[in-house]
Design a protein around this motif. Structure first.
Motif, mmCIF file in Angstrom:
data_model
loop_
_atom_site.group_PDB
_atom_site.id
_atom_site.type_symbol
_atom_site.label_atom_id
_atom_site.label_comp_id
_atom_site.label_asym_id
_atom_site.label_seq_id
_atom_site.Cartn_x
_atom_site.Cartn_y
_atom_site.Cartn_z
ATOM 1 N N LYS A 153 -24.720 -29.536 108.428
ATOM 2 C CA LYS A 153 -26.022 -30.156 108.202
ATOM 3 C C LYS A 153 -26.640 -29.659 106.907
ATOM 4 C CE LYS A 153 -29.316 -32.927 108.942
ATOM 5 N NZ LYS A 153 -29.092 -34.385 108.905
ATOM 6 N N LEU A 154 -26.426 -28.397 106.579
ATOM 7 C CA LEU A 154 -26.896 -27.882 105.296
ATOM 8 C C LEU A 154 -26.278 -28.662 104.142
ATOM 9 C CD1 LEU A 154 -26.733 -24.061 106.049
ATOM 10 C CD2 LEU A 154 -28.804 -25.297 105.382
ATOM 11 N N ARG A 155 -24.972 -28.889 104.205
ATOM 12 C CA ARG A 155 -24.316 -29.676 103.147
ATOM 13 C C ARG A 155 -24.865 -31.093 103.091
ATOM 14 N NH1 ARG A 155 -19.872 -26.771 105.072
ATOM 15 N NH2 ARG A 155 -19.206 -28.484 106.432
ATOM 16 N N ASP A 156 -25.103 -31.673 104.268
ATOM 17 C CA ASP A 156 -25.638 -33.029 104.333
ATOM 18 C C ASP A 156 -26.993 -33.106 103.638
ATOM 19 O OD1 ASP A 156 -25.801 -35.775 105.292
ATOM 20 O OD2 ASP A 156 -27.250 -35.034 106.760
ATOM 21 N N MET A 157 -27.857 -32.138 103.906
ATOM 22 C CA MET A 157 -29.202 -32.148 103.336
ATOM 23 C C MET A 157 -29.214 -31.847 101.842
ATOM 24 S SD MET A 157 -31.437 -30.162 106.286
ATOM 25 C CE MET A 157 -32.875 -30.097 105.219
ATOM 26 N N VAL A 158 -28.441 -30.847 101.444
ATOM 27 C CA VAL A 158 -28.548 -30.333 100.075
ATOM 28 C C VAL A 158 -27.626 -31.053 99.105
ATOM 29 C CG1 VAL A 158 -28.307 -28.268 98.633
ATOM 30 C CG2 VAL A 158 -29.249 -28.075 100.946
ATOM 31 N N ASN A 159 -26.428 -31.423 99.545
ATOM 32 C CA ASN A 159 -25.435 -31.998 98.641
ATOM 33 C C ASN A 159 -25.199 -33.493 98.844
ATOM 34 O OD1 ASN A 159 -23.703 -28.944 99.138
ATOM 35 N ND2 ASN A 159 -24.799 -29.507 97.284
ATOM 36 N N THR A 160 -25.088 -33.923 100.092
ATOM 37 C CA THR A 160 -24.737 -35.324 100.356
ATOM 38 C C THR A 160 -25.927 -36.252 100.226
ATOM 39 O OG1 THR A 160 -23.026 -34.557 101.900
ATOM 40 C CG2 THR A 160 -23.643 -36.887 102.008
ATOM 41 N N ARG A 161 -27.049 -35.881 100.814
ATOM 42 C CA ARG A 161 -28.221 -36.770 100.825
ATOM 43 C C ARG A 161 -29.496 -36.033 100.417
ATOM 44 N NH1 ARG A 161 -29.151 -39.487 106.262
ATOM 45 N NH2 ARG A 161 -28.449 -37.509 107.183
ATOM 46 N N PRO A 162 -29.511 -35.396 99.279
ATOM 47 C CA PRO A 162 -30.713 -34.625 98.895
ATOM 48 C C PRO A 162 -31.963 -35.487 98.746
ATOM 49 C CG PRO A 162 -29.209 -34.843 97.036
ATOM 50 C CD PRO A 162 -28.468 -35.317 98.239
ATOM 51 N N ALA A 163 -31.802 -36.746 98.348
ATOM 52 C CA ALA A 163 -32.977 -37.618 98.193
ATOM 53 C C ALA A 163 -33.618 -37.932 99.536
ATOM 54 C CB ALA A 163 -32.576 -38.913 97.490
ATOM 55 N N ASP A 164 -32.827 -37.859 100.606
ATOM 56 C CA ASP A 164 -33.358 -38.117 101.942
ATOM 57 C C ASP A 164 -34.034 -36.893 102.546
ATOM 58 O OD1 ASP A 164 -32.477 -40.736 101.888
ATOM 59 O OD2 ASP A 164 -30.585 -40.293 102.902
ATOM 60 N N TYR A 165 -33.799 -35.732 101.944
ATOM 61 C CA TYR A 165 -34.364 -34.486 102.476
ATOM 62 C C TYR A 165 -34.995 -33.678 101.335
ATOM 63 C CZ TYR A 165 -31.649 -35.455 106.711
ATOM 64 O OH TYR A 165 -31.128 -36.019 107.852
ATOM 65 N N PRO A 166 -36.069 -34.183 100.742
ATOM 66 C CA PRO A 166 -36.702 -33.431 99.652
ATOM 67 C C PRO A 166 -37.229 -32.086 100.150
ATOM 68 C CG PRO A 166 -38.135 -35.212 100.394
ATOM 69 C CD PRO A 166 -36.813 -35.424 101.067
ATOM 70 N N LEU A 167 -37.060 -31.069 99.325
ATOM 71 C CA LEU A 167 -37.487 -29.715 99.650
ATOM 72 C C LEU A 167 -38.640 -29.285 98.752
ATOM 73 C CD1 LEU A 167 -33.938 -28.052 99.838
ATOM 74 C CD2 LEU A 167 -35.342 -28.764 101.791
ATOM 75 N N ILE A 168 -39.332 -28.241 99.130
ATOM 76 C CA ILE A 168 -40.356 -27.648 98.269
ATOM 77 C C ILE A 168 -39.708 -27.322 96.926
ATOM 78 C CG2 ILE A 168 -41.796 -25.605 97.933
ATOM 79 C CD1 ILE A 168 -42.208 -25.570 100.991
ATOM 80 N N ALA A 169 -40.282 -27.833 95.835
ATOM 81 C CA ALA A 169 -39.621 -27.786 94.533
ATOM 82 C C ALA A 169 -40.312 -26.904 93.509
ATOM 83 C CB ALA A 169 -39.488 -29.203 93.974
ATOM 84 N N ASN A 170 -41.452 -26.322 93.835
ATOM 85 C CA ASN A 170 -42.134 -25.400 92.912
ATOM 86 C C ASN A 170 -43.179 -24.625 93.702
ATOM 87 O OD1 ASN A 170 -44.669 -27.065 92.851
ATOM 88 N ND2 ASN A 170 -43.317 -28.522 91.820
ATOM 89 N N ASN A 171 -43.755 -23.636 93.069
ATOM 90 C CA ASN A 171 -44.713 -22.781 93.775
ATOM 91 C C ASN A 171 -45.938 -23.532 94.269
ATOM 92 O OD1 ASN A 171 -43.372 -20.307 93.757
ATOM 93 N ND2 ASN A 171 -44.116 -19.757 91.724
ATOM 94 N N SER A 172 -46.355 -24.543 93.520
ATOM 95 C CA SER A 172 -47.574 -25.262 93.912
ATOM 96 C C SER A 172 -47.378 -26.053 95.200
ATOM 97 C CB SER A 172 -48.026 -26.197 92.787
ATOM 98 O OG SER A 172 -47.106 -27.268 92.624
ATOM 99 N N GLU A 173 -46.136 -26.343 95.561
ATOM 100 C CA GLU A 173 -45.843 -27.089 96.785
ATOM 101 C C GLU A 173 -45.645 -26.176 97.990
ATOM 102 O OE1 GLU A 173 -43.687 -30.998 94.724
ATOM 103 O OE2 GLU A 173 -42.457 -29.506 95.783
ATOM 104 N N SER A 174 -45.741 -24.883 97.795
ATOM 105 C CA SER A 174 -45.548 -23.930 98.891
ATOM 106 C C SER A 174 -46.552 -24.178 100.011
ATOM 107 C CB SER A 174 -45.709 -22.499 98.385
ATOM 108 O OG SER A 174 -44.713 -22.169 97.437
ATOM 109 N N ALA A 175 -46.099 -23.946 101.239
ATOM 110 C CA ALA A 175 -46.971 -24.077 102.411
ATOM 111 C C ALA A 175 -47.721 -22.769 102.596
ATOM 112 C CB ALA A 175 -46.153 -24.418 103.650
ATOM 113 N N ILE A 176 -48.919 -22.715 102.055
ATOM 114 C CA ILE A 176 -49.742 -21.500 102.100
ATOM 115 C C ILE A 176 -51.159 -21.887 102.491
ATOM 116 C CG2 ILE A 176 -50.664 -19.542 100.791
ATOM 117 C CD1 ILE A 176 -48.299 -19.852 98.861
ATOM 118 N N MET A 177 -51.689 -21.225 103.513
ATOM 119 C CA MET A 177 -53.093 -21.395 103.854
ATOM 120 C C MET A 177 -53.896 -20.548 102.876
ATOM 121 S SD MET A 177 -55.268 -22.811 106.023
ATOM 122 C CE MET A 177 -54.413 -23.098 107.573
#
Length: 489
Positions: free
Chosen positions: A236-260
């Motif tokens: 599933k890691l390969r699926d998310m990161v390598n096969t279908r990365p556009a379908d599973y966007p990840l936090i891409a910079n510090n400003s997108e971090s989940a921080i209260m």
């Protein structure tokens, strides 16, 4: 005695089974429509539940995680967490608080369904998964499929196996990702009640998928087909990161971090803001392990996180011999009591370091060194600081292609250790999963020098849900701090 027992039963139902909602003190003025039933307005539940949960997590990070993981060391003459002693009463605070907020997240989901809000349905699912992951990673098998059913009369829910819980958590994260594909942001009135991402659907989606990444790595010692599509965690890691990365966007910079990010104004105040300064800084000193690494790297986070002691940064030994209390050394700065970044849930540096480990182990294709260096440097820039020009060439930081895998893993997890500063129990969870970073064991450590593998169930649960409790113990093992949960090998 009968009155006490009835109270205990009622409390058990309220805390574990979803018969109460969380406190909304300070949030009353944020409700957007006083003429509408709040039970069908999902946005009225989000901020109070999130805020309460992050405050509780920070409190336990200070009390438990930071001692177990040698961030600080309590300076008194009792058996404390830094000696790997966890008393049975510690369980109640987390168990009760997490299940209470799960009730709100479940109500939020049902309300979102009623008002046809896919975005809020997804937000509720992500928050529910996050909270249940904290529960199961702390205790192991817990009530899940029958939890939060107190209103329906189920006061004695069964305990689900951890692997079954994880299987369904991944299903819920897939649901959230699908719901957010439409990229429908919350309306202006709703967005002001979202303290995490201000109604931005894509940021919530990236948070959900980054949580997915964290939890897949959490169970990566297993190869069971536990992820949707009958996939192993590695597949599933390969699926998310390598096969279908556009379908599973990840936090891409510090400003997108989940921080209260605490504003300092009620209700968005750090839980430490109301503490006395002496209570925050005087009872402990920073550990040698925590201080020495940062000092060796000339890390600019050090003055953010520790005070000078006699003109230098100096820590004390974790696990010191009872009766030989060390002299006070560097402590937490009082400024951390109102620091917005202590409300961290899941940040960009963690994401990059998770990817570094996955690449190093060969589970995904990618440059482990690049992920590692990005995670390490962003751990500094997240705090508004600039990494020294020599940082990536510092001892224990520099990535050597010829280094053994174990050395590289320790480098990755040492940087993640600092990236997870005050992040609930994540340092401890990752140490239990990997054994990294390698921590020195002091001469006064108890428990045969063995890091606790879990926290025991609350004592009242043992008596009020006895049959299901006993079944959980029979499946998982003895209800003590040394019984490993399913994902630990």
């Amino acid at each position: 005695m009968k009155i006490l027992k009835r109270f205990a039963v009622a409390f058990f139902a309220a805390a574990t089974l979803g018969t109460v909602s969380s406190c909304t003190k300070g949030f009353e003025e944020l409700n957007i429509n006083p003429n509408q039933n709040p039970n069908v307005i999902p946005e009225t539940l989000l901020a109070p539940a999130l805020t309460d949960l992050v405050k509780r997590n920070m409190d336990r990070a200070m009390r438990i995680t930071n001692e177990l993981m040698q961030v600080h060391v309590t300076r008194d003459n009792t058996d404390e967490f830094h000696r790997y002693v966890i008393r049975s009463a510690e369980a109640d605070y987390m168990w009760n608080g997490w299940y209470t907020q799960l009730t709100d997240f479940r109500d939020m989901y049902n309300s979102a369904v009623a008002v046809k809000s896919p975005t809020f349905m997804a937000i509720a699912r992500i928050c529910e998964v996050w909270t249940f992951s904290l529960l199961t990673d702390t205790f192991g098998d817990v009530p899940y499929s029958e939890a939060l059913q107190g209103r329906a009369g189920n006061l004695q829910p069964k305990f689900d196996k951890q692997e079954d819980i994880y299987r369904d958590l991944f299903v819920k994260l897939e649901e959230a990702n699908d719901l957010l594909k439409a990229n429908t942001n919350l309306g202006a009135d709703q967005a002001q009640l979202d303290p995490l991402f201000q109604g931005n659907a894509l940021k919530w989606r990236k948070f959900g998928n980054s949580l997915y990444l964290r939890l897949l790595m959490r169970v990566s010692n297993r190869t069971d087909a536990i992820a949707p599509g009958n996939m192993s965690p590695q597949a599933k890691l390969r699926d998310m990161v390598n096969t279908r990365p556009a379908d599973y966007p990840l936090i891409a910079n510090n400003s997108e971090s989940a921080i209260m990010r605490w504003s300092g104004t009620a209700p968005y105040q750090s839980p430490f803001q109301t503490w006395r300064t002496a209570d925050f800084v005087s009872s402990s000193s920073m550990s040698e392990f925590f201080i020495n690494n940062l000092a060796e790297w000339n890390d600019p986070r050090l003055p953010k996180w520790a005070t000078l002691a006699g003109g230098i940064y100096k820590g004390v030994q974790s696990g010191y011999v009872p009766g030989q209390i060390p002299a006070p050394q560097s402590t937490y700065p009082a400024a951390l009591m109102t620091e917005p970044l202590l409300g961290n849930i899941l940040n960009y540096p963690e994401v990059q370091l998770l990817l570094a480990e996955a690449a190093l182990r060969g589970w995904i294709t990618g440059d482990a060194k690049a992920y590692y260096e990005t995670g390490a440097t962003n751990g500094i820039t997240l705090w508004g600081l600039t990494p020294p020009t020599t940082f990536l060439s510092s001892p224990d930081v520099k990535w050597e292609a010829t280094s053994p895998t174990a050395t590289k893993l320790d480098q990755i997890h040492l940087q993640k250790y600092y990236a997870l500063f005050f992040t609930d129990f994540q340092q401890w969870f990752e140490y239990r999963r990997t054994g990294h970073p390698v921590l020195p064991i002091g001469p006064g450590v108890r428990n045969n020098g063995q890091m606790p593998a879990r926290i025991n169930y609350p004592v009242y649960v043992q008596s009020l849900n006895q049959v299901n409790y006993q079944a959980a113990v029979a499946d998982q093992g003895a209800d003590d701090i040394n019984t490993k949960v399913w994902w630990q090998l």
